[in-house]
Design a protein around this motif. Structure first.
Motif, PDB file in Angstrom:
ATOM      1  N   UNK A 154       0.826  -1.205   0.000  1.00 13.66           N
ATOM      2  CA  UNK A 154       0.000   0.000   0.000  1.00 13.66           C
ATOM      3  C   UNK A 154       0.867   1.264   0.000  1.00 13.66           C
ATOM      4  N   UNK A 155       1.867   1.281   0.861  1.00 11.56           N
ATOM      5  CA  UNK A 155       2.752   2.438   0.922  1.00 11.56           C
ATOM      6  C   UNK A 155       3.515   2.598  -0.390  1.00 11.56           C
ATOM      7  N   UNK A 156       3.991   1.488  -0.937  1.00 14.03           N
ATOM      8  CA  UNK A 156       4.720   1.560  -2.205  1.00 14.03           C
ATOM      9  C   UNK A 156       3.839   2.127  -3.310  1.00 14.03           C
ATOM     10  N   UNK A 157       2.593   1.686  -3.370  1.00 11.23           N
ATOM     11  CA  UNK A 157       1.683   2.165  -4.414  1.00 11.23           C
ATOM     12  C   UNK A 157       1.448   3.668  -4.287  1.00 11.23           C
ATOM     13  N   UNK A 158       1.191   4.128  -3.076  1.00 14.98           N
ATOM     14  CA  UNK A 158       0.915   5.554  -2.877  1.00 14.98           C
ATOM     15  C   UNK A 158       2.160   6.403  -3.125  1.00 14.98           C
ATOM     16  N   UNK A 159       3.324   5.908  -2.701  1.00 15.68           N
ATOM     17  CA  UNK A 159       4.554   6.666  -2.922  1.00 15.68           C
ATOM     18  C   UNK A 159       4.890   6.744  -4.405  1.00 15.68           C
ATOM     19  N   UNK A 160       4.780   5.617  -5.104  1.00 14.19           N
ATOM     20  CA  UNK A 160       5.076   5.622  -6.543  1.00 14.19           C
ATOM     21  C   UNK A 160       4.073   6.477  -7.306  1.00 14.19           C
ATOM     22  N   UNK A 161       2.827   6.471  -6.859  1.00 14.10           N
ATOM     23  CA  UNK A 161       1.829   7.363  -7.452  1.00 14.10           C
ATOM     24  C   UNK A 161       2.276   8.814  -7.327  1.00 14.10           C
ATOM     25  N   UNK A 162       2.732   9.186  -6.133  1.00 13.14           N
ATOM     26  CA  UNK A 162       3.191  10.556  -5.921  1.00 13.14           C
ATOM     27  C   UNK A 162       4.405  10.900  -6.758  1.00 13.14           C
ATOM     28  N   UNK A 163       5.346   9.978  -6.863  1.00 12.32           N
ATOM     29  CA  UNK A 163       6.563  10.228  -7.659  1.00 12.32           C
ATOM     30  C   UNK A 163       6.187  10.416  -9.122  1.00 12.32           C
ATOM     31  N   UNK A 164       5.357   9.505  -9.652  1.00  8.19           N
ATOM     32  CA  UNK A 164       4.968   9.612 -11.055  1.00  8.19           C
ATOM     33  C   UNK A 164       4.213  10.891 -11.351  1.00  8.19           C
ATOM     34  N   UNK A 165       3.260  11.235 -10.484  1.00  7.34           N
ATOM     35  CA  UNK A 165       2.500  12.465 -10.696  1.00  7.34           C
ATOM     36  C   UNK A 165       3.369  13.704 -10.631  1.00  7.34           C
ATOM     37  N   UNK A 166       4.321  13.719  -9.704  1.00  4.56           N
ATOM     38  CA  UNK A 166       5.217  14.869  -9.585  1.00  4.56           C
ATOM     39  C   UNK A 166       6.138  14.981 -10.790  1.00  4.56           C
ATOM     40  N   UNK A 167       6.634  13.837 -11.261  1.00  7.10           N
ATOM     41  CA  UNK A 167       7.476  13.849 -12.475  1.00  7.10           C
ATOM     42  C   UNK A 167       6.719  14.459 -13.648  1.00  7.10           C
ATOM     43  N   UNK A 168       5.461  14.119 -13.781  1.00  8.56           N
ATOM     44  CA  UNK A 168       4.644  14.686 -14.866  1.00  8.56           C
ATOM     45  C   UNK A 168       4.543  16.200 -14.712  1.00  8.56           C
ATOM     46  N   UNK A 169       4.271  16.668 -13.494  1.00 11.27           N
ATOM     47  CA  UNK A 169       4.156  18.105 -13.268  1.00 11.27           C
ATOM     48  C   UNK A 169       5.473  18.830 -13.510  1.00 11.27           C
ATOM     49  N   UNK A 170       6.578  18.131 -13.306  1.00 10.67           N
ATOM     50  CA  UNK A 170       7.894  18.727 -13.557  1.00 10.67           C
ATOM     51  C   UNK A 170       8.273  18.694 -15.037  1.00 10.67           C
ATOM     52  N   UNK A 171       7.403  18.098 -15.857  1.00  6.95           N
ATOM     53  CA  UNK A 171       7.645  18.087 -17.298  1.00  6.95           C
ATOM     54  C   UNK A 171       8.237  16.797 -17.829  1.00  6.95           C
ATOM     55  N   UNK A 172       8.566  15.841 -16.942  1.00  6.55           N
ATOM     56  CA  UNK A 172       9.111  14.556 -17.395  1.00  6.55           C
ATOM     57  C   UNK A 172       7.946  13.602 -17.650  1.00  6.55           C
ATOM     58  N   UNK A 173       7.236  13.857 -18.735  1.00  6.47           N
ATOM     59  CA  UNK A 173       5.984  13.159 -18.992  1.00  6.47           C
ATOM     60  C   UNK A 173       6.199  11.661 -19.209  1.00  6.47           C
ATOM     61  N   UNK A 174       7.182  11.292 -20.028  1.00  2.00           N
ATOM     62  CA  UNK A 174       7.408   9.876 -20.322  1.00  2.00           C
ATOM     63  C   UNK A 174       7.812   9.113 -19.070  1.00  2.00           C
ATOM     64  N   UNK A 175       8.736   9.685 -18.295  1.00  2.00           N
ATOM     65  CA  UNK A 175       9.202   9.022 -17.079  1.00  2.00           C
ATOM     66  C   UNK A 175       8.069   8.891 -16.068  1.00  2.00           C
ATOM     67  N   UNK A 176       7.317   9.990 -15.887  1.00  2.00           N
ATOM     68  CA  UNK A 176       6.215   9.960 -14.932  1.00  2.00           C
ATOM     69  C   UNK A 176       5.145   8.965 -15.328  1.00  2.00           C
TER      70      UNK A 176
END
Length: 542
Positions: A154-176
């Motif tokens: 559960x923690x891994x899923x929520x943390x990875x969700x946050x990392x991916x969403x933040x990467x998208x907002x930072x402009x790293x769309x493919x990575x996020x």
């Protein structure tokens, strides 16, 4: 009797029959207070039935019950969920109180306990909401490291969700996006429990929508639908599922079904009111506007605004249909000025181009189209490339450059076809018809306009159908050596329109209209607008 109810409640919970589980566990709790584990089950069922405040209270009871039996980690975990639910329900102060309680309890547990990873999540979410993306990323990464160490899915899923969403907002769309796909694999495989699974589903699809990734949104919405169908009495996530389904149906031209899904989402999210209700009402308004039900659409946009959902740019496009073009122009400029990041601006810019061209502000429309083109150049996103090409094409047409406009419009039409978005494809063909007419190729113009007319009729888009039918009737007669565009200008002059109004109608600049009018006077040897009006009536051009 209470033992039987308890066993039945546990069985219903295991079968994901949340209404039964809630009723039976509640009845068992009245007969004999539940254990900590059963209180946590009852709290989960309450949340999945949209009984958020009650669910938070039950997690609070579970927290105290776990403390009484010396289970510090589970006590802190329940305090965390009590806080998360309250924050999501609009109670940040109470939520933060529970987070503080979780942190204090965690001090009696391992120094590197799993709850310390969970407690990094609300801090990171606050940073993300305020635009402090680097700080948010640091918090989510720290939470992920704890999740890896403790192998907590559960923690891994929520943390990875946050990392991916933040990467998208930072402009790293493919990575996020790749990170979000990874966490969705775990969720769809059933490795994550129900509440975080629902959070991940909705958040990932939300990112797909915000990034205009229609294929990915379609795929994950189908997965969410299957997940919800296995749990028919889910409320919060089923409502989110219906909103997403309505959005995708709208894009693919299934407008009656899209409206039905949006209305079901509104109904499901209304009682009790859920945070996503405003977005459901906005989606409903968008469909009603395209269907030509303008009064109902306006009511829905205003209700969405009352519920805290930004009604733009849809309301501005509605104002254009109502003839309130200047009101629309003021609104889209305001929303664009307040857009916090590039993805939010992408959502508004297509409407800005459309509204400003209608208002005759070709120069500002060019700036908006240029910004869209710059964004598209930095992203491998077919939807954004289609929007940018279409915007550039319509602005080029307004600037009196039909040949250049056609190149962009053809590219946009091909992309819309590939994406399976019939409404935008039809609008592009209508613009192509105008561009062909401006080059003097009336046969090609009529072919495009006929294709657009057929598509709008199939979709049930009455306003667009009326506009394209009017364009089809305007086949130029070219008297006196006038070009097709000059015939259009002459016809509008004869109706009493000013140069500014003609520019707005034909998506031209006022300077271009003045040039066309000068050519008309010269070719027909006419001294004035009044003489030009008389000439148009004499030759039945009006």
């Amino acid at each position: 009797m209470s033992v039987q109810l308890l066993d039945q409640g546990r069985a219903s919970f295991a079968q994901q029959r949340w209404t039964e589980a809630y009723a039976r566990l509640t009845a068992a709790d009245r007969a004999d207070p539940l254990s900590a584990d059963d209180l946590a089950r009852l709290a989960t069922a309450a949340v999945l039935l949209a009984r958020d405040v009650e669910g938070s209270d039950l997690f609070g009871r579970a927290h105290h019950a776990y403390l009484e039996q010396g289970d510090v980690e589970d006590a802190a975990r329940c305090a965390f969920w009590a806080g998360m639910i309250l924050v999501g329900h609009g109670g940040p102060a109470q939520g933060n109180g529970w987070f503080a309680r979780a942190a204090r309890v965690a001090e009696d547990g391992p120094a590197d306990g799993v709850i310390r990873g969970y407690l990094r999540l609300p801090e990171a979410l606050r940073a993300m909401r305020t635009g402090a993306y680097a700080e948010a990323l640091e918090g989510f990464v720290a939470a992920r490291e704890v999740g890896l160490r403790w192998r907590d899915p559960d923690l891994l899923a929520l943390a990875r969700l946050g990392i991916g969403g933040t990467r998208v907002l930072l402009g790293s769309l493919a990575e996020g996006s790749a990170l979000l796909d990874e966490v969705m694999v775990d969720v769809t495989a059933g490795q994550v429990s129900e509440i975080p699974s629902g959070i991940v589903y909705c958040a990932v699809i939300g990112v797909c929508r915000e990034t205009f990734d229609l294929p990915r949104a379609r795929e994950w919405t189908a997965a969410l639908s299957r997940w919800c169908e296995r749990q028919p009495d889910l409320v919060p996530f089923r409502g989110e599922c219906l909103i997403n389904r309505a959005h995708i149906m709208l894009a693919h031209g299934d407008w009656p079904d899209a409206l039905a899904e949006a209305e079901r989402a509104v109904e499901r999210l209304t009682d009790p009111p859920q945070p996503e209700l405003g977005r459901a009402v906005y989606q409903q308004a968008e469909i009603l506007r395209l269907l030509g039900r303008l009064d109902e659409a306006e009511t829905a946009y205003l209700r969405a605004n009352q519920l805290g959902e930004e009604p733009q740019p849809g309301l501005a496009l509605l104002r254009v249909e109502q003839g309130r073009v200047q009101d629309a122009a003021v609104a889209v400029r305001r929303v664009l000025d307040g857009a916090p990041h590039s993805l939010a601006r992408c959502r508004v810019l297509p409407a800005v181009v459309e509204v400003l061209l209608t208002a005759g502000d070709v120069r500002q429309a060019r700036r908006a189209a240029g910004e869209l083109a710059d964004m598209a150049a930095r992203r491998d996103n077919p939807w954004l490339h289609a929007v940018a090409a279409g915007a550039d094409g319509t602005v080029l047409l307004a600037e009196g450059r039909p040949d250049a406009a056609l190149a962009e419009l053809r590219r946009a039409w091909g992309l819309w076809q590939d994406l399976g978005v019939p409404y935008e494809a039809a609008r592009t063909r209508a613009a192509m018809g105008k561009a062909y007419r401006a080059t003097g190729d009336e046969d090609a113009a009529q072919l495009e306009l006929d294709a657009a007319r057929w598509a709008f009729a199939q979709l049930g888009a009455p306003q667009d159908l009326t506009r394209v039918e009017a364009l089809s009737r305007q086949a130029p007669l070219a008297p006196g050596g006038l070009t097709p565009r000059e015939v259009e200008v002459l016809r509008l002059v004869a109706t009493g329109r000013t140069n500014r109004a003609i520019a707005a109608e034909l998506f031209l600049s006022e300077k271009t209209v003045a040039r066309h009018l000068s050519n008309i006077f010269t070719k027909l040897d006419l001294p004035s607008r009044a003489a030009a009006t008389a000439y148009a009536y004499e030759r039945h051009l009006v």
